[in-house]
Design a protein around this motif. Structure first.
Motif, PDB file in Angstrom:
ATOM      1  N   ASP A  39      45.694 -47.385  62.946  1.00 10.26           N
ATOM      2  CA  ASP A  39      45.003 -46.157  62.535  1.00 10.26           C
ATOM      3  C   ASP A  39      45.931 -45.276  61.709  1.00 10.26           C
ATOM      4  N   GLY A  40      47.165 -45.095  62.197  1.00  6.46           N
ATOM      5  CA  GLY A  40      48.116 -44.238  61.493  1.00  6.46           C
ATOM      6  C   GLY A  40      48.490 -44.781  60.130  1.00  6.46           C
ATOM      7  N   VAL A  41      48.705 -46.085  60.037  1.00  8.56           N
ATOM      8  CA  VAL A  41      49.089 -46.697  58.755  1.00  8.56           C
ATOM      9  C   VAL A  41      47.967 -46.557  57.738  1.00  8.56           C
ATOM     10  N   PHE A  42      46.755 -46.896  58.117  1.00 11.64           N
ATOM     11  CA  PHE A  42      45.634 -46.809  57.176  1.00 11.64           C
ATOM     12  C   PHE A  42      45.353 -45.369  56.777  1.00 11.64           C
ATOM     13  N   VAL A  43      45.401 -44.462  57.763  1.00 13.41           N
ATOM     14  CA  VAL A  43      45.132 -43.057  57.464  1.00 13.41           C
ATOM     15  C   VAL A  43      46.230 -42.476  56.587  1.00 13.41           C
ATOM     16  N   GLY A  44      47.499 -42.725  56.932  1.00 12.68           N
ATOM     17  CA  GLY A  44      48.607 -42.173  56.158  1.00 12.68           C
ATOM     18  C   GLY A  44      48.646 -42.690  54.737  1.00 12.68           C
ATOM     19  N   ARG A  45      48.374 -43.982  54.557  1.00 14.66           N
ATOM     20  CA  ARG A  45      48.481 -44.587  53.229  1.00 14.66           C
ATOM     21  C   ARG A  45      47.243 -44.348  52.361  1.00 14.66           C
ATOM     22  N   TYR A  46      46.051 -44.341  52.974  1.00 12.09           N
ATOM     23  CA  TYR A  46      44.831 -44.324  52.174  1.00 12.09           C
ATOM     24  C   TYR A  46      44.044 -43.026  52.245  1.00 12.09           C
ATOM     25  N   VAL A  47      44.401 -42.134  53.171  1.00 10.10           N
ATOM     26  CA  VAL A  47      43.727 -40.839  53.249  1.00 10.10           C
ATOM     27  C   VAL A  47      44.694 -39.708  52.917  1.00 10.10           C
ATOM     28  N   GLY A  48      45.898 -39.718  53.536  1.00 10.70           N
ATOM     29  CA  GLY A  48      46.899 -38.734  53.173  1.00 10.70           C
ATOM     30  C   GLY A  48      47.509 -38.015  54.351  1.00 10.70           C
ATOM     31  N   ARG A 138      37.218 -32.223  62.255  1.00  6.46           N
ATOM     32  CA  ARG A 138      35.865 -32.134  62.801  1.00  6.46           C
ATOM     33  C   ARG A 138      35.183 -33.514  62.803  1.00  6.46           C
ATOM     34  N   SER A 139      35.322 -34.222  61.701  1.00  7.88           N
ATOM     35  CA  SER A 139      34.701 -35.545  61.591  1.00  7.88           C
ATOM     36  C   SER A 139      35.261 -36.507  62.643  1.00  7.88           C
ATOM     37  N   TYR A 140      36.577 -36.545  62.757  1.00  8.88           N
ATOM     38  CA  TYR A 140      37.237 -37.475  63.685  1.00  8.88           C
ATOM     39  C   TYR A 140      36.902 -37.132  65.131  1.00  8.88           C
ATOM     40  N   LEU A 141      36.982 -35.845  65.479  1.00  4.76           N
ATOM     41  CA  LEU A 141      36.766 -35.432  66.861  1.00  4.76           C
ATOM     42  C   LEU A 141      35.322 -35.659  67.291  1.00  4.76           C
ATOM     43  N   SER A 142      34.369 -35.412  66.401  1.00  6.71           N
ATOM     44  CA  SER A 142      32.959 -35.602  66.743  1.00  6.71           C
ATOM     45  C   SER A 142      32.681 -37.038  67.156  1.00  6.71           C
ATOM     46  N   ILE A 143      33.166 -37.980  66.356  1.00  9.69           N
ATOM     47  CA  ILE A 143      32.914 -39.393  66.649  1.00  9.69           C
ATOM     48  C   ILE A 143      33.612 -39.817  67.935  1.00  9.69           C
ATOM     49  N   MET A 144      34.852 -39.387  68.129  1.00  9.03           N
ATOM     50  CA  MET A 144      35.594 -39.785  69.322  1.00  9.03           C
ATOM     51  C   MET A 144      34.985 -39.197  70.601  1.00  9.03           C
ATOM     52  N   LEU A 145      34.406 -38.006  70.509  1.00  2.25           N
ATOM     53  CA  LEU A 145      33.745 -37.428  71.679  1.00  2.25           C
ATOM     54  C   LEU A 145      32.490 -38.210  72.051  1.00  2.25           C
ATOM     55  N   TRP A 146      31.713 -38.598  71.054  1.00  2.00           N
ATOM     56  CA  TRP A 146      30.513 -39.379  71.342  1.00  2.00           C
ATOM     57  C   TRP A 146      30.875 -40.734  71.942  1.00  2.00           C
ATOM     58  N   GLY A 147      32.037 -41.235  71.621  1.00  4.34           N
ATOM     59  CA  GLY A 147      32.452 -42.531  72.143  1.00  4.34           C
ATOM     60  C   GLY A 147      33.228 -42.473  73.435  1.00  4.34           C
ATOM     61  N   GLY A 148      33.159 -41.358  74.149  1.00  5.98           N
ATOM     62  CA  GLY A 148      33.934 -41.199  75.375  1.00  5.98           C
ATOM     63  C   GLY A 148      33.642 -42.264  76.425  1.00  5.98           C
ATOM     64  N   LEU A 149      32.383 -42.698  76.513  1.00  3.05           N
ATOM     65  CA  LEU A 149      32.014 -43.698  77.511  1.00  3.05           C
ATOM     66  C   LEU A 149      32.814 -44.986  77.339  1.00  3.05           C
ATOM     67  N   VAL A 150      32.942 -45.463  76.091  1.00  2.00           N
ATOM     68  CA  VAL A 150      33.640 -46.737  75.884  1.00  2.00           C
ATOM     69  C   VAL A 150      35.156 -46.554  75.869  1.00  2.00           C
ATOM     70  N   THR A 151      35.630 -45.350  75.521  1.00  2.00           N
ATOM     71  CA  THR A 151      37.068 -45.093  75.621  1.00  2.00           C
ATOM     72  C   THR A 151      37.525 -45.189  77.064  1.00  2.00           C
ATOM     73  N   ILE A 152      36.781 -44.542  77.953  1.00  9.70           N
ATOM     74  CA  ILE A 152      37.102 -44.602  79.377  1.00  9.70           C
ATOM     75  C   ILE A 152      36.799 -45.993  79.935  1.00  9.70           C
ATOM     76  N   ALA A 200      37.999 -43.810  63.204  1.00  9.84           N
ATOM     77  CA  ALA A 200      37.436 -43.573  64.535  1.00  9.84           C
ATOM     78  C   ALA A 200      36.331 -44.574  64.853  1.00  9.84           C
ATOM     79  N   SER A 201      35.488 -44.872  63.880  1.00  7.70           N
ATOM     80  CA  SER A 201      34.389 -45.823  64.095  1.00  7.70           C
ATOM     81  C   SER A 201      34.921 -47.208  64.413  1.00  7.70           C
ATOM     82  N   ALA A 202      35.987 -47.621  63.712  1.00 11.00           N
ATOM     83  CA  ALA A 202      36.587 -48.930  63.965  1.00 11.00           C
ATOM     84  C   ALA A 202      37.100 -49.022  65.397  1.00 11.00           C
ATOM     85  N   THR A 203      37.787 -47.981  65.841  1.00 14.21           N
ATOM     86  CA  THR A 203      38.339 -47.970  67.200  1.00 14.21           C
ATOM     87  C   THR A 203      37.239 -48.046  68.251  1.00 14.21           C
ATOM     88  N   LEU A 204      36.179 -47.261  68.071  1.00 17.42           N
ATOM     89  CA  LEU A 204      35.123 -47.217  69.076  1.00 17.42           C
ATOM     90  C   LEU A 204      34.312 -48.509  69.122  1.00 17.42           C
TER      91      LEU A 204
END
Length: 456
Positions: A39-48, A138-152, A200-204
């Motif tokens: 996540d960090g590599v893709f975000v740092g290199r391709y998003v900023g 906001r975008s990242y946190l929204s998706i990760m909150l909705w995915g709380g069930l599968v994270t846990i 976030a979508s990839a992780t969930l």
């Protein structure tokens, strides 16, 4: 748990059992760490850099969610191991049913509360300082909150399937998940250009796969502690004791959440957004180390819990001693890598952003100089939990927070941004020495008990 597994836990040499359980656990945790690094590599290199800062900014909220999962998972794993060690299979099945029901309830309640309060959360996290960071956050946190069930749920699957005597199976699943995460990150972030939302979508999606497979496993004939739909009813009396065994895991994650929040806040006070991004690089690197040592400690957990339930002080002492030695060796090796090759690690995340590379190199060297002491804390807290010494494990976790609050407030007054980076390793050094003292005392008591037991 099968009779063969019980016999192995009671009779095989401790070193053989240790590696049988620890290697799959560490491998699983390393793949989870790979999720983080990818996540960090893709975000740092391709998003900023602003996207790296956004992840770091909102991650305290996600860590609280993870902490609840860790509390449930560790509490259930410890409770089930102790019950099975004592031959109480039906009570162990009840604990597993409770675990599934609690996770389901939290997976529904947490996102409903979090999404409703997301603007408040972003304001508390100080995201208003940078509009670009706020939008990504906001975008990242929204998706990760909705995915709380599968994270846990994923956390529980990793703990409980391993405890069921299937460490290789869950390792294969996690490895497949890690490879899938790389492919999905590339597709969502690079090809589709979804930014942090894509990561976030990839992780969930991967966490969903692992959660479903684990749930199916416990209803299948392959499970040694098998349950049926009729078993899914709450057993209220046993819930508090089960959750109590895992409270230190929640406090550990809550402590990390608070520390991350405090670091971000102080970095914005004494520096700027790029310093938060540099700290994110150090944080990603530290996360890999923490997960590695965490995996080692979790691999020890079934052995420690079984020996506790079966009243085997000699095997308990041998497992604890062996695990501490291995943890120290790993910590020293990783410390050498970080101190000698920080520039290379920074380039992995920053690409050609020279300003971020320089800032991250500095953050890596300063912030990660106390890794051996951090390792002692992680192994110590989980080992004490596994031995049902919950109060002692809580003291280690809470002590870190109580010392870090003044350290993070005072040290930057003299050293600025570098003071923010150095506060945590200084505190880890103090707490690590204290935990080592507690473990040394417990080892002495166990050895004395084993001599008494042998004499009897």
């Amino acid at each position: 748990m099968s009779q063969q597994n019980l016999q192995d836990l009671n009779t095989l040499p401790v070193a053989s059992l240790f590696w049988r359980y620890v290697i799959p656990s560490v491998a699983g945790m390393l793949v989870i760490g790979l999720y983080t690094v990818v996540d960090g590599v893709f975000v740092g290199r391709y998003v900023g850099a602003h996207a790296l800062a956004a992840i770091n900014l909102v991650y305290p909220v996600i860590l609280l969610q993870v902490g609840l999962g860790a509390m449930i998972s560790m509490g259930a794993a410890t409770r089930i191991s102790i019950l099975q060690g004592a031959g109480k299979t039906q009570e162990a099945r009840q604990a597993l049913s409770n675990t599934i029901l609690i996770i389901t309830a939290l997976g529904i309640i947490l996102p409903l509360i979090g999404i409703n309060q997301i603007e408040t959360l972003l304001a508390l996290l100080n995201a208003d300082n940078d509009p670009a960071v706020r939008q990504e956050a906001r975008s990242y946190l929204s998706i990760m909150l909705w995915g709380g069930l599968v994270t846990i749920g994923q956390m529980a699957v990793i703990y409980l399937v391993r405890n069921d005597g299937r460490p290789k199976f869950i390792t294969y699943m996690v490895v497949i998940g890690g490879l899938s995460n790389i492919a999905l990150n590339y597709f969502f972030v690079v090809i589709l250009g979804w930014g942090l939302a894509g990561s976030a979508s990839a992780t969930l999606l991967v966490e969903t796969l692992i959660t479903l497979v684990g749930l199916i496993y416990f209803f299948s004939p392959f499970a040694r502690l098998r349950i049926a739909l009729k078993d899914l009813r709450p057993h209220w009396q046993s819930m508090p004791s089960m959750l109590g065994l895992g409270i230190s895991s929640f406090l550990m994650e809550a402590n990390l959440a608070f520390l991350l929040f405090a670091h971000n806040y102080q970095l914005l006070e004494y520096g700027k957004g790029s310093d938060v991004a540099a700290y994110a690089v150090a944080g990603y690197t530290e996360a890999v180390f923490i997960l590695l040592i965490h995996g080692l400690a979790l691999g020890m957990q079934p052995l420690l819990s079984h020996a506790t339930g079966a009243n085997q002080p000699q095997r308990l002492a041998q497992t604890l001693s062996y695990g501490l030695k291995v943890s120290l060796a790993i910590s020293l090796a990783l410390l050498a890598v970080v101190q000698f090759f920080p520039h290379t690690i920074a380039m992995l995340y920053a690409g050609k952003d020279q300003a971020l590379i320089e800032a991250a190199t500095n953050a890596l060297r300063i912030h990660l100089f106390a890794l051996p002491f951090d390792g002692a804390i992680i192994v110590g807290v989980i080992a004490l939990q596994a031995m049902a010494l919950t109060r002692l494990s809580m003291l280690g976790t809470l002590g870190k927070t109580l010392l870090l609050i003044p350290a993070l407030w005072l040290i930057p007054l003299w050293w600025g941004v570098n003071g923010v980076y150095i506060a945590l390793p200084l505190v880890n050094t103090v707490i690590g020495i204290m935990i080592a003292g507690v473990l040394w005392r417990e080892l002495r008591h166990l050895k004395q008990a084993s001599h008494t037991y042998s004499a009897a």
